[in-house]
Write an enzyme that holds these catalytic residues in place. Sequence first.
Site, short mmCIF file in Angstrom:
data_model
loop_
_atom_site.label_atom_id
_atom_site.label_comp_id
_atom_site.label_asym_id
_atom_site.label_seq_id
_atom_site.Cartn_x
_atom_site.Cartn_y
_atom_site.Cartn_z
N GLU A 181 0.86 -1.18 0.00
CA GLU A 181 0.00 0.00 0.00
C GLU A 181 0.89 1.23 0.00
OE1 GLU A 181 -2.21 0.52 3.67
OE2 GLU A 181 -0.57 -0.29 4.85
N LEU A 206 -3.56 -1.55 5.72
CA LEU A 206 -4.72 -0.97 6.39
C LEU A 206 -5.96 -1.19 5.51
CD1 LEU A 206 -5.49 0.89 8.87
CD2 LEU A 206 -5.49 2.75 7.22
#
Length: 286
Positions: A181, A206
């Site tokens: 990410e 996340l």
Amino acid sequence: MPRISYVNGRYEPHSDAMVHIEDRGYQFADGVYEVCEVARGFVVDMTGHLDRLDRSLSELRMAWPISRRALEVVIGEVVSRNRVRNGLVYLQVTRGVAPRDFLFPTATRSSLVVTARKIDPAVNANKAEAGIKVITVPENRWDRVDIKTVGLLPNVLAKEAAKAAGAQEAWFVDTDGNVKEGGSSNAWIVTKEGVLVTRPADHGILRGITRTTLFEVARKLGLKIEERPFSVSEAKAAREAFISSATTIAMPVVAIDASPIANGHPGSVVLSLRQAFFDVAEKRSA
Ligand code: PMP
């Protein structure tokens, strides 16, 4: 009109809003946070953000500082007292103030800070028109990045490296060469067949609230989604790439490590997701 921020029960002028030097957020990064977008006077996806806050708090065995309902009222107050129609609201909970000791304090209340600020929507609109560049960096964070803690030093350094390279975001890459990410966003690609691909959020990233809403947007637009790892080389050869976060929504990526994605211009799929996002997202009036 002065900016107003909320600190532990009080609304104060932003410039005077302080926490104690022995706040555990300050000393141990012993705290969690959320950022919600404010758009056209609405707080976007507040339910999802507060659900994730609840999860972060419980993973760290940290107590809610005030009730969830009371926090919703504070968020609304901070947004409206600052007359934010477009911008963001930031909330941070730490384990509170206690004499410095690694062990959890026993009789300490969690600290709560809520701030809001205006952002001109034209800034992001212009960014989306041009697209952003990303660099890739080796993953060097702990393996509980599913908890949204304020321990963001690797993210700070990665984003600083991106800036130094003329880019706006850094993608963390695992030891298999797969993209995890961004420093403050989730990472996506669109394949030649028009399929959206993003890494599963069960481990190592996340679970972005924007990411979750984009799944719904994609379904509405009839787009296919695959949750699977993708490599840096697959991303460089993809039809489109983009990032998602509460503050950027779906933001086109036009280059990865200086190699242009497709023709080097924002792709049509990400722009259609961006366009439809607000219709699908939850909107709560502040
Ligand atoms: N990953 C990281 C590391 C982030 O900091 C963020 C932004 N909070 C995201 C993903 C995106 O999450 P969200 O869509 O909830 O803003």
